[in-house]
Design a protein around this motif. Structure first.
Motif, PDB file in Angstrom:
ATOM      1  N   ASP A 148      47.586  46.294  37.604  1.00  0.00           N
ATOM      2  CA  ASP A 148      46.775  47.646  37.717  1.00  0.00           C
ATOM      3  C   ASP A 148      45.460  47.854  37.345  1.00  0.00           C
ATOM      4  OD1 ASP A 148      47.381  47.594  34.961  1.00  0.00           O
ATOM      5  OD2 ASP A 148      48.191  49.829  35.007  1.00  0.00           O
ATOM      6  N   TYR A 149      44.838  48.845  37.945  1.00  0.00           N
ATOM      7  CA  TYR A 149      43.399  49.166  37.336  1.00  0.00           C
ATOM      8  C   TYR A 149      42.896  50.577  37.386  1.00  0.00           C
ATOM      9  CZ  TYR A 149      41.966  48.626  42.277  1.00  0.00           C
ATOM     10  OH  TYR A 149      41.993  48.713  43.656  1.00  0.00           O
ATOM     11  N   TYR A 150      42.143  51.112  36.734  1.00  0.00           N
ATOM     12  CA  TYR A 150      41.874  52.678  36.644  1.00  0.00           C
ATOM     13  C   TYR A 150      40.465  52.487  37.134  1.00  0.00           C
ATOM     14  CZ  TYR A 150      46.137  53.407  33.864  1.00  0.00           C
ATOM     15  OH  TYR A 150      47.301  53.769  33.610  1.00  0.00           O
ATOM     16  N   VAL A 151      40.052  53.591  37.888  1.00  0.00           N
ATOM     17  CA  VAL A 151      38.989  54.016  38.401  1.00  0.00           C
ATOM     18  C   VAL A 151      38.248  55.338  38.051  1.00  0.00           C
ATOM     19  CG1 VAL A 151      37.427  53.905  40.553  1.00  0.00           C
ATOM     20  CG2 VAL A 151      39.206  52.291  40.320  1.00  0.00           C
ATOM     21  N   LEU A 170      34.445  47.764  33.231  1.00  0.00           N
ATOM     22  CA  LEU A 170      34.690  48.049  31.752  1.00  0.00           C
ATOM     23  C   LEU A 170      35.945  47.434  31.398  1.00  0.00           C
ATOM     24  CD1 LEU A 170      33.343  49.556  29.212  1.00  0.00           C
ATOM     25  CD2 LEU A 170      34.351  51.301  29.894  1.00  0.00           C
ATOM     26  N   LEU A 171      36.128  46.345  30.637  1.00  0.00           N
ATOM     27  CA  LEU A 171      37.218  45.611  30.161  1.00  0.00           C
ATOM     28  C   LEU A 171      37.533  45.814  28.734  1.00  0.00           C
ATOM     29  CD1 LEU A 171      35.548  42.329  31.401  1.00  0.00           C
ATOM     30  CD2 LEU A 171      36.608  44.063  32.527  1.00  0.00           C
ATOM     31  N   HIS A 172      38.888  46.031  28.632  1.00  0.00           N
ATOM     32  CA  HIS A 172      39.523  46.352  27.390  1.00  0.00           C
ATOM     33  C   HIS A 172      39.561  45.073  26.402  1.00  0.00           C
ATOM     34  CE1 HIS A 172      43.166  44.339  28.448  1.00  0.00           C
ATOM     35  NE2 HIS A 172      43.405  44.847  29.523  1.00  0.00           N
ATOM     36  N   GLY A 173      40.372  45.044  25.414  1.00  0.00           N
ATOM     37  CA  GLY A 173      40.456  43.993  24.159  1.00  0.00           C
ATOM     38  C   GLY A 173      41.707  43.365  24.358  1.00  0.00           C
ATOM     39  N   MET A 207      38.027  49.902  35.253  1.00  0.00           N
ATOM     40  CA  MET A 207      38.965  49.516  34.367  1.00  0.00           C
ATOM     41  C   MET A 207      40.228  48.693  34.627  1.00  0.00           C
ATOM     42  SD  MET A 207      38.199  52.865  32.102  1.00  0.00           S
ATOM     43  CE  MET A 207      38.225  53.897  33.925  1.00  0.00           C
ATOM     44  N   THR A 208      39.986  47.298  34.654  1.00  0.00           N
ATOM     45  CA  THR A 208      41.170  46.690  35.201  1.00  0.00           C
ATOM     46  C   THR A 208      41.979  45.729  34.070  1.00  0.00           C
ATOM     47  OG1 THR A 208      41.558  44.680  36.736  1.00  0.00           O
ATOM     48  CG2 THR A 208      39.734  44.497  35.513  1.00  0.00           C
ATOM     49  N   LEU A 209      43.288  45.154  34.439  1.00  0.00           N
ATOM     50  CA  LEU A 209      43.894  44.554  33.313  1.00  0.00           C
ATOM     51  C   LEU A 209      43.309  43.147  33.175  1.00  0.00           C
ATOM     52  CD1 LEU A 209      46.686  44.707  31.684  1.00  0.00           C
ATOM     53  CD2 LEU A 209      47.696  43.120  33.697  1.00  0.00           C
ATOM     54  N   GLY A 210      43.010  43.011  31.729  1.00  0.00           N
ATOM     55  CA  GLY A 210      42.285  41.881  31.467  1.00  0.00           C
ATOM     56  C   GLY A 210      42.663  40.466  31.028  1.00  0.00           C
ATOM     57  N   TYR A 211      44.068  40.241  31.641  1.00  0.00           N
ATOM     58  CA  TYR A 211      44.766  39.143  31.186  1.00  0.00           C
ATOM     59  C   TYR A 211      44.823  38.131  32.597  1.00  0.00           C
ATOM     60  CZ  TYR A 211      45.990  41.936  27.499  1.00  0.00           C
ATOM     61  OH  TYR A 211      45.990  42.890  26.155  1.00  0.00           O
ATOM     62  N   GLY A 212      44.161  36.938  32.580  1.00  0.00           N
ATOM     63  CA  GLY A 212      44.330  35.946  33.500  1.00  0.00           C
ATOM     64  C   GLY A 212      45.519  35.153  33.230  1.00  0.00           C
ATOM     65  N   ALA A 213      46.023  35.059  32.072  1.00  0.00           N
ATOM     66  CA  ALA A 213      47.194  34.427  31.927  1.00  0.00           C
ATOM     67  C   ALA A 213      48.098  35.493  30.955  1.00  0.00           C
ATOM     68  CB  ALA A 213      46.845  33.054  30.920  1.00  0.00           C
ATOM     69  N   ASP A 244      38.274  34.792  38.100  1.00  0.00           N
ATOM     70  CA  ASP A 244      38.749  34.850  39.694  1.00  0.00           C
ATOM     71  C   ASP A 244      39.154  35.922  40.145  1.00  0.00           C
ATOM     72  OD1 ASP A 244      37.454  32.210  39.703  1.00  0.00           O
ATOM     73  OD2 ASP A 244      39.440  31.464  39.300  1.00  0.00           O
ATOM     74  N   ALA A 245      40.160  36.572  39.348  1.00  0.00           N
ATOM     75  CA  ALA A 245      40.698  37.764  39.961  1.00  0.00           C
ATOM     76  C   ALA A 245      39.839  38.953  40.094  1.00  0.00           C
ATOM     77  CB  ALA A 245      41.822  38.079  39.156  1.00  0.00           C
ATOM     78  N   LEU A 246      39.038  39.076  39.088  1.00  0.00           N
ATOM     79  CA  LEU A 246      37.873  40.375  39.374  1.00  0.00           C
ATOM     80  C   LEU A 246      37.074  39.970  40.452  1.00  0.00           C
ATOM     81  CD1 LEU A 246      36.716  42.946  37.938  1.00  0.00           C
ATOM     82  CD2 LEU A 246      35.199  41.116  36.455  1.00  0.00           C
ATOM     83  N   VAL A 247      36.541  38.739  40.476  1.00  0.00           N
ATOM     84  CA  VAL A 247      35.280  38.570  41.414  1.00  0.00           C
ATOM     85  C   VAL A 247      35.808  38.487  42.963  1.00  0.00           C
ATOM     86  CG1 VAL A 247      33.655  36.985  42.298  1.00  0.00           C
ATOM     87  CG2 VAL A 247      33.655  37.336  39.825  1.00  0.00           C
ATOM     88  N   THR A 248      37.035  38.021  42.876  1.00  0.00           N
ATOM     89  CA  THR A 248      37.471  37.574  44.390  1.00  0.00           C
ATOM     90  C   THR A 248      38.654  38.744  45.022  1.00  0.00           C
ATOM     91  OG1 THR A 248      39.272  36.373  43.734  1.00  0.00           O
ATOM     92  CG2 THR A 248      37.179  35.161  44.040  1.00  0.00           C
ATOM     93  N   GLU A 249      39.153  39.444  43.788  1.00  0.00           N
ATOM     94  CA  GLU A 249      39.965  40.619  44.537  1.00  0.00           C
ATOM     95  C   GLU A 249      39.739  41.900  43.938  1.00  0.00           C
ATOM     96  OE1 GLU A 249      43.996  37.960  43.768  1.00  0.00           O
ATOM     97  OE2 GLU A 249      43.766  39.027  42.368  1.00  0.00           O
ATOM     98  N   VAL A 250      39.562  42.304  42.806  1.00  0.00           N
ATOM     99  CA  VAL A 250      39.296  43.609  42.347  1.00  0.00           C
ATOM    100  C   VAL A 250      37.980  44.148  42.907  1.00  0.00           C
ATOM    101  CG1 VAL A 250      38.992  45.272  40.160  1.00  0.00           C
ATOM    102  CG2 VAL A 250      40.658  43.338  40.356  1.00  0.00           C
ATOM    103  N   ILE A 251      36.819  43.454  42.814  1.00  0.00           N
ATOM    104  CA  ILE A 251      35.546  44.001  43.159  1.00  0.00           C
ATOM    105  C   ILE A 251      35.872  44.341  44.953  1.00  0.00           C
ATOM    106  CG2 ILE A 251      33.277  43.444  43.641  1.00  0.00           C
ATOM    107  CD1 ILE A 251      32.913  42.149  40.983  1.00  0.00           C
ATOM    108  N   PRO A 252      36.181  43.310  45.576  1.00  0.00           N
ATOM    109  CA  PRO A 252      36.340  43.617  47.051  1.00  0.00           C
ATOM    110  C   PRO A 252      37.161  44.749  47.492  1.00  0.00           C
ATOM    111  CG  PRO A 252      36.356  41.064  46.976  1.00  0.00           C
ATOM    112  CD  PRO A 252      36.607  41.992  45.419  1.00  0.00           C
TER     113      PRO A 252
END
Length: 379
Positions: A148-151, A170-173, A207-213, A244-252
């Motif tokens: 998920d992500y919040y906008v 804006l990324l969480h910890g 504000m998107t989920l920050g775990y690539g793994a 990769d997920a942010l640049v190729t999926e979330v931003i588009p």
């Protein structure tokens, strides 16, 4: 029938007495006093030792046990703000059972205390125009899960209008979820306040989920291996797949769903702790995508900066970066790493704005970081 009625009445009275004896009065906790001191209370008559950990305090503080089995502590006057806290009873972490306000967290949720002040803080709810926060979901092909992500859209945003907006990612910890910057950081309220005062440009915040793994927050894995960032393969996989997920999926997706300005000058990336490392690793290695980069108490990346940023040089940075803002609290355990990063950037003649403020590794610092950083964007 009269004898039966006479029998029922005493039984009801006795039942009520038994219930009152079994159910002690509710505990008031936390109790904020007029001088801004706070009393914390926990009913646990069988506990031997109880402490409370409060955001911004280096060490837990012991409570005293009363004859009624209620442990209590009254603090000194506290600076108006929103604090997280949790009890520890004989080594077991506990939420405050008398307080329904909770800080969401994947590993260690805590309770919330608000100490009001004479004037509203930027993250307080006030009578000004407010934006909206959307909660969206998608299936990630890069990571292979549903996430998920919040906008946040600013006051006056109209999806049918021609006006377009710049975007802050804006990324969480670490251990937070995607809701952290709204549920705890109150980023939406901060921007509402700054926009109402004319201090910040209206912008969209993603504000998107920050775990690539995602396994990096698996409790069984943590119990077996300790710190997740000591595992180089796991750490690299987490950061690389997130980028990769942010640049190729979330931003588009965001740029299809919202009225965004789709150029690098109109994109910023910032984050706290693990999200600070992700903002640096993503932003500084994708200057064709982001012109504004910031980290708040960056952590999780090693100090091999030359390996982390292989293509970063003074020429490209001066030409493409509008702002690189590196902030950390002076009492934060990560201050040494952040100072080392700043010195490395300076040695490479990379323009950087270092920010050091009092404070530890807490939201007390990060909310103020966002309040100071947001007005600098897209100017």
């Amino acid at each position: 029938m009269k004898p039966i009625a006479l029998l029922v009445a005493p039984v009801a009275v006795l039942a009520g007495l038994a219930y009152s004896q079994q159910s002690p009065p509710p505990v008031l906790s936390p109790e904020v006093h007029p001088d801004h001191s706070v009393t914390f209370r926990l009913r646990d008559p069988n506990a031997l030792h109880v402490t409370v950990s409060i955001a911004g305090r280096a060490e837990p503080v012991a409570l005293e046990k009363g004859e009624d089995g209620v442990w209590s502590l009254t603090s000194e006057p506290m600076t108006p703000d929103s604090y997280s806290y949790s009890f520890h009873a004989d080594g077991v972490n506990l939420l405050d059972p008398s307080n329904s306000a909770i800080v969401p967290n994947l590993l260690s949720p805590s309770s919330v205390l608000t100490v009001p002040g004479p004037e509203p803080l930027p993250w307080d709810v006030t009578d000004i125009p407010h934006g909206a926060v959307d909660h969206r979901f998608y299936k990630s092909g890069v990571i292979g899960d549903n996430r998920d992500y919040y906008v946040y859209t600013p006051p006056g945003y109209d999806p049918a209008a021609r006006k377009k907006y710049p975007v802050l990612y804006l990324l969480h910890g670490y251990s937070d979820d995607a809701s952290a910057w709204t549920a705890v950081g109150h980023a939406n309220l901060i921007l509402d306040s700054l926009i109402a005062q004319g201090k910040a440009k209206p912008m969209i915040i993603v504000m998107t989920l920050g775990y690539g793994a995602p396994e990096i927050v698996d409790k069984k894995l943590l119990a077996a291996s300790g710190s997740p960032f000591s595992n180089n393969d796991l750490r690299s996989r987490n950061f690389n797949r997130f980028t990769d997920a942010l640049v190729t999926e979330v931003i588009p997706m965001v740029e299809k769903q919202y009225r965004t300005l789709n150029n690098r000058e109109s994109r910023a990336i910032a984050g706290l702790s693990m999200g600070g490392a992700e903002s640096l690793l993503t932003g500084l290695n994708h200057l064709d995508t982001f012109a504004w980069v910031a980290s708040f108490s960056s952590g999780g990346e090693p100090d091999d900066f030359a390996t982390d940023f292989p293509k970063l040089d003074a020429g490209s940075a001066k030409k493409q970066l509008r702002l690189l803002w590196v902030a950390c609290g002076t009492d934060d355990r990560l201050i040494k790493l952040n100072r080392s990063l700043v010195e490395w950037l300076k040695s490479k003649e990379i323009p950087v704005t270092p920010i050091e403020t009092p404070g530890m590794h807490t939201w007390l610092v990060w909310r103020r970081n966002l309040t100071a950083f947001a007005p600098l964007l897209f100017q």
